[in-house]
Design an enzyme around this catalytic site. Structure first.
Site, short mmCIF file in Angstrom:
data_model
loop_
_atom_site.label_atom_id
_atom_site.label_comp_id
_atom_site.label_asym_id
_atom_site.label_seq_id
_atom_site.Cartn_x
_atom_site.Cartn_y
_atom_site.Cartn_z
CG ASP A 287 -2.03 0.98 1.19
OD1 ASP A 287 -2.02 1.84 0.29
OD2 ASP A 287 -2.93 0.89 2.04
CG HIS B 298 -8.67 0.94 -4.22
ND1 HIS B 298 -9.55 1.83 -3.64
CD2 HIS B 298 -7.43 1.25 -3.72
CE1 HIS B 298 -8.87 2.65 -2.84
NE2 HIS B 298 -7.59 2.32 -2.88
C1 HEM Z 1 -3.91 2.62 -4.32
C2 HEM Z 1 -5.30 0.15 -0.39
C3 HEM Z 1 -8.46 3.66 0.71
C4 HEM Z 1 -6.47 6.38 -2.76
C5 HEM Z 1 -4.05 1.63 -3.37
C6 HEM Z 1 -3.38 0.36 -3.42
C7 HEM Z 1 -3.75 -0.32 -2.31
C8 HEM Z 1 -4.68 0.50 -1.57
C9 HEM Z 1 -3.29 -1.70 -1.87
C10 HEM Z 1 -2.43 -0.10 -4.54
C11 HEM Z 1 -1.01 0.25 -4.29
C12 HEM Z 1 -0.72 1.72 -4.24
O1 HEM Z 1 -0.55 2.37 -5.27
O2 HEM Z 1 -0.69 2.25 -3.14
C13 HEM Z 1 -6.28 0.89 0.25
C14 HEM Z 1 -7.03 0.44 1.40
C15 HEM Z 1 -7.92 1.43 1.70
C16 HEM Z 1 -7.73 2.50 0.74
C17 HEM Z 1 -6.83 -0.88 2.11
C18 HEM Z 1 -8.95 1.48 2.79
C19 HEM Z 1 -9.75 0.47 3.02
C20 HEM Z 1 -8.20 4.70 -0.14
C21 HEM Z 1 -8.88 5.96 -0.12
C22 HEM Z 1 -8.31 6.73 -1.10
C23 HEM Z 1 -7.30 5.94 -1.74
C24 HEM Z 1 -10.01 6.34 0.84
C25 HEM Z 1 -8.61 8.13 -1.54
C26 HEM Z 1 -9.37 8.99 -0.93
C27 HEM Z 1 -5.61 5.58 -3.46
C28 HEM Z 1 -4.81 6.07 -4.58
C29 HEM Z 1 -4.10 4.97 -5.05
C30 HEM Z 1 -4.44 3.86 -4.20
C31 HEM Z 1 -4.76 7.50 -5.11
C32 HEM Z 1 -3.13 4.96 -6.25
C33 HEM Z 1 -3.87 4.81 -7.55
C34 HEM Z 1 -2.90 4.76 -8.72
O3 HEM Z 1 -2.44 3.67 -9.06
O4 HEM Z 1 -2.62 5.82 -9.26
N1 HEM Z 1 -4.86 1.69 -2.25
N2 HEM Z 1 -6.73 2.14 -0.12
N3 HEM Z 1 -7.25 4.71 -1.14
N4 HEM Z 1 -5.36 4.27 -3.26
FE1 HEM Z 1 -6.09 3.18 -1.73
#
Ligand code: HEM
Length: 353
Positions: A156, A229
């Site tokens: 993450d 996501h």
């Molecule tokens: C990408 C987990 C909530 C924004 C990701 C990734 C994971 C992840 C595993 C892929 C790896 C990475 O690029 O970091 C989670 C979990 C969440 C959560 C477990 C809560 C249950 C959120 C929320 C937001 C968010 C609430 C925004 C308000 C993003 C963004 C990316 C991302 C901007 C990158 C997208 C890209 O590839 O450009 N998240 N996330 N996430 N997440 Fe989350």
């Protein structure tokens, strides 16, 4: 912007871009009513650096840092008459199936360090100093889990901006010159249903997230209309350029209580970018096709805060001088602008929020 005004309100950012740490505390408190409480909050918040040095100096290698965020209602009490252009109370976001609640909180302290005792000590001193001026709304201790994975087992934070992109994404610049060096931060505490998540195959989990679990490789979306996501949280501007935010999510939990999850924290120079991501997740894009991560992750809290630059933070102990400086900066900027009309958004905040 004249150099005189720049000197009066330096734009050095708080440690928004502190490196990923092994431990973190996310502390959200509400301020009590009344002038005495407000005076205490002013004193503690503007002087938080001293507490940080008191604790952090005992082990400089553990990189203790603390970012202070201020919610809109408290902002309007502390600095009446002028506020950051986009600062708003976190809105409840209702999708057909899942809701992102808006929960109380006037101040956020995001404390990070390589040692849990340093985080503990700084939090203790901050709360001691604030005393009855605040009520604790939420206190979450986060920890780093294996190779930067969340409790769903995925790495993450990979797509976070770095270098110059980090500054441009997370720190306010010319868009709101009076508040340059600041940032908007959104927090949401997500509680996971790990047994339910564990009942999915690894391939199904990978489809939800949009990356492979072991090697962390990005995948194309494979189901019509249903975006992963990582796709729902990819936001582009009108030119097709990607608009990032800076995340420092942390796992938290106590297995004995059964409560565990991901504490989401996102810093952005433009609040609307983070809120668009949350809309996409809960309402869906296209509407109805919401983020399947929510079927196993319940948003338990939601808050928005403004992270002032160090100069503005320190200036909170002299609000009249601060308001004057901020107004002068905004006026300078609007007189430089091609049209004097329409760029006083966020100013003269009265009776709302
Ligand atoms: C990408 C987990 C909530 C924004 C990701 C990734 C994971 C992840 C595993 C892929 C790896 C990475 O690029 O970091 C989670 C979990 C969440 C959560 C477990 C809560 C249950 C959120 C929320 C937001 C968010 C609430 C925004 C308000 C993003 C963004 C990316 C991302 C901007 C990158 C997208 C890209 O590839 O450009 N998240 N996330 N996430 N997440 Fe989350």
């Amino acid at each position: 912007m004249s150099s005189e005004h720049r000197d009066r309100v330096p734009i050095d950012a708080q440690s928004v871009d502190a490196p990923l740490s092994r431990f973190a505390v996310f502390l959200v408190v509400s301020a009590a009513e009344g002038d005495d409480a407000l005076a205490t909050v002013r004193e503690v918040v503007s002087g938080v650096d001293d507490l940080l040095k008191t604790v952090g100096f005992r082990d400089l290698g553990s990189h203790l840092s603390c970012v202070v965020g201020i919610g809109r209602r408290l902002w309007d009490r502390l600095v009446p008459g002028i506020r950051p252009v986009e600062l708003e109370v976190f809105p409840t976001v209702r999708g057909d199936v899942h809701t992102a609640p808006s929960t109380p909180g006037d101040l956020l302290f995001h404390i990070r360090a390589e040692r849990v005792d340093l985080c503990f000590e700084l939090e203790r001193l901050i709360l001691d100093a604030l005393g009855s001026a605040v009520r604790v709304e939420d206190e979450t201790q986060g920890f780093r889990y294996f190779d930067v994975r969340d409790l769903l087992g995925f790495v993450d934070g990979t797509a976070n901006p770095i270098g110059d992109e980090l500054q441009a994404s997370a720190i306010i610049g010319d868009d709101d010159p009076a508040f340059a060096g600041g940032s908007y931060v959104v927090v949401q505490k997500y509680v996971h249903d790990l047994p339910e998540w564990g009942s999915l195959t690894v391939e199904e989990q990978e489809t939800v997230i949009g990356r492979t679990k072991l090697e962390n490789i990005e995948l194309d979306d494979s189901v019509e209309n249903q975006k992963a996501h990582k796709t729902l949280t990819t936001i582009n501007d009108d030119n097709g350029d990607e608009l990032d935010i800076l995340r420092d999510n942390m796992p938290f939990g106590t297995p004995g209580s059964g409560e565990m999850g991901t504490y989401f924290i996102g810093y952005s120079a433009r609040l609307w970018v983070t809120m668009k991501m949350i809309d996409n997740m809960f309402i869906g894009d296209p509407p109805g096709f919401y983020d399947k991560i929510l079927d196993v992750s319940r948003a338990a809290t939601g808050g928005t805060f403004f992270v002032p630059s160090n100069g503005v933070l320190h200036g909170l102990d002299d609000p009249d001088a601060l308001v004057e400086s901020l107004r002068a900066l905004r006026e300078d900027a609007s007189s430089d602008a091609p049209s004097p009309m329409g760029d006083d958004a966020g100013e003269e905040s009265k009776g709302d929020g």
